[in-house]
Design an enzyme around this catalytic site. Structure first.
Site, PDB file in Angstrom:
ATOM      1  N   GLU A  50       1.137  -1.174  -0.294  1.00  0.00           N
ATOM      2  CA  GLU A  50       0.265   0.280  -0.176  1.00  0.00           C
ATOM      3  C   GLU A  50       0.901   1.398   0.115  1.00  0.00           C
ATOM      4  O   GLU A  50       1.247   1.538   0.959  1.00  0.00           O
ATOM      5  CB  GLU A  50      -0.610   0.240   0.984  1.00  0.00           C
ATOM      6  CG  GLU A  50      -1.941  -1.480   1.271  1.00  0.00           C
ATOM      7  CD  GLU A  50      -2.545  -1.599   0.489  1.00  0.00           C
ATOM      8  OE1 GLU A  50      -3.062  -0.696  -0.428  1.00  0.00           O
ATOM      9  OE2 GLU A  50      -3.152  -2.465   0.345  1.00  0.00           O
TER      10      GLU A  50
ATOM     11  N   CYS B 118      -1.594   9.634   3.456  1.00  0.00           N
ATOM     12  CA  CYS B 118      -1.479   8.660   1.724  1.00  0.00           C
ATOM     13  C   CYS B 118      -2.662   9.283   0.391  1.00  0.00           C
ATOM     14  O   CYS B 118      -2.103   9.290  -0.829  1.00  0.00           O
ATOM     15  CB  CYS B 118      -0.989   7.545   1.582  1.00  0.00           C
ATOM     16  SG  CYS B 118      -2.633   6.650   1.976  1.00  0.00           S
TER      17      CYS B 118
END
Length: 471
Positions: free
Chosen positions: A217, A251
């Protein structure tokens, strides 16, 4: 306390976890539900302690940023898993073709074993407990490597997990980059990493030495494309929280805005209005989260200086100046950016927002496609054709239409990147599948017609079967 602090302890800890898993290689539904309820109880019973620890690690972190970004999302994910676990665990029947009858087929989701989880610093609870939830739901053991940038949160999590789980089921690893590198080299049954693309490459390389499957990720520069027909006040209200939550240290925060050229001034005006309403001051504002450490603060300041030196216009949205002692920065807009600027080359991960003007939608799409595929992409338009053109002609890990970032908080939507922004996904049943092996099972009973096909070949039955099935 189950916190592992040295490289020498890692192999022993993995061995202990592996032996524990072998004793119960397929945990019952009741065992897994008990684990998930214990994890939830740990969060609820110690919510304020987690909030305080995260705030201490950041220098100051808004209590609501921690509640929204770490506690609420984590508890929601656990509740969703508890609700749906029985259906996830149920073997799925599969069709068996006529040629292979009589027989039955099914797929069993089998636990992988011991999984490694490498968590980042920006949402230290959500991004450790989230994968842990999926791992426990799938019936695995887990070792979690916490970030060295959040030592108090790491220590607290280790202490509390020790109170709710045996040490041979869940363990927490602390320490610096060297321990993280050694952790990546362990022979896990699966390794789950959240963090930067640069480090993600190293994690994948280390895991490859032992053929350990990975979920990565990562991040990237998530664009937002604004339709010229959109009301700018509405548009700003849809993305500003995603950019200001945790002071942009997210993010999936919008990394830059692609705005119709004639709408740029209106966009700036509406951004300033709403930002000042949300954060009238940053210096003494408990809602304003600090940049996590001096190195990150210096990096962000460096991006602004580099952009200014290369011709960008800087527009801070607060009347306050940067507070160096508290590491607080207002949301700062950048105009007239170029590809030579560092801010347009790397993920920003902070309260800086470039605005890139475009003249046609095709130009905006080309701008996105000329760059590495992002973790997220945001579309602001009520025009279905506008939405579809972007959806079908760009790649991104996930998309929000008229919203930003909150696809991550929806448990039934898989979350993950594509290409440079990651591989694999989790949340909900996708997380359960990530930490499970889909084992195919073909079962025959007492009747078996296979011997009819044995050699010698060339018999009439062979010819009939070939004629019927090869066409």
């Amino acid at each position: 306390m189950h916190e592992i602090l040295s490289i020498d302890q890692l192999d022993d800890a993995l061995s202990v976890q592996g032996l524990s898993f072998r004793k119960t290689p397929y945990r019952s539904y009741e065992q897994r539900i008990s684990d998930l309820k214990n994890l939830k109880k740990m969060l609820l019973d110690n919510q304020q302690d987690f909030i305080d620890a995260m705030s201490s690690d950041f220098g100051h972190r808004s209590e609501d940023d921690s509640i929204v970004g770490d506690i609420l999302t984590s508890v929601s994910g656990i509740n969703y898993s508890i609700k749906h676990l029985k259906s996830w665990m149920k073997p799925k029947r599969k069709h068996i073709g006529l040629l292979f009858q009589p027989a039955s087929g099914k797929v069993i989701q089998q636990p992988l074993g011991v999984v490694g989880i490498i968590a980042p610093w920006n949402y230290p609870i959500f991004l450790s407990v989230g994968p842990l939830t999926a791992a426990l739901a799938a019936g695995n053991n887990a070792m979690i490597k916490m970030s060295e940038f959040t030592p108090k949160t790491s220590l607290l999590l280790a202490e509390l997990l020790a109170n709710y789980f045996p040490k041979d089921k869940v363990a927490v690893v602390a320490g610096d980059v060297k321990i993280a590198a050694a952790f990546s080299c362990l022979k896990f049954d699966h390794l789950f990493y959240t963090g930067s693309t640069t480090v993600g490459k190293l994690v994948m390389k280390a895991a490859a030495e032992n053929l350990v499957p990975v979920t990565l990720e990562l991040g990237g520069k998530s664009p937002s494309i604004i339709d010229e027909k959109m009301d700018m006040k509405t548009t700003v209200s849809r993305f500003i929280l995603a950019k200001t939550l945790n002071s942009g240290q997210t993010c999936v925060a919008p990394d830059y805005l692609l705005c119709p050229r004639e709408k740029v001034n209106e966009l700036i005006l509406e951004l300033k209005k709403l930002y000042l309403k949300m954060y009238p001051t940053i210096t003494d504002n408990m809602d304003c989260t600090s940049i996590v450490n001096q190195a990150q603060y210096a990096r962000l300041k460096g991006l602004l200086e580099d952009a200014k030196d290369k011709g960008a216009s800087l527009i801070p949205l607060s009347y306050d100046e940067d507070n160096d002692s508290l590491r607080r920065m207002p949301l700062t807009l950048l105009l007239d950016t170029t590809d030579e600027m560092k801010v347009m080359q790397q993920e920003i991960f902070g309260p800086i927002l470039p605005i890139v003007a475009y003249d046609t939608l095709d130009q905006a799409i080309d701008y996105v496609n000329d760059r590495p595929r992002p973790l997220a992409l945001y579309i602001f338009s009520f025009d279905k054709q506008f939405q579809q053109k972007i959806l079908l002609n760009t790649h991104a890990g996930g998309v929000c239409i008229n919203d930003a970032a909150f696809h991550v908080a929806n448990d039934d939507l898989p979350f993950g990147g594509i290409g440079p922004s990651g591989m694999g996904s989790y949340h909900g049943d996708e997380g359960f599948k990530t930490f499970s092996h889909a084992k195919s099972v073909l079962t025959r009973g007492k009747i078996n017609l296979a011997p009819l096909l044995f050699p010698p070949y060339g018999k009439m039955l062979h010819k009939m079967i070939y004629k019927f099935f090869i066409r």
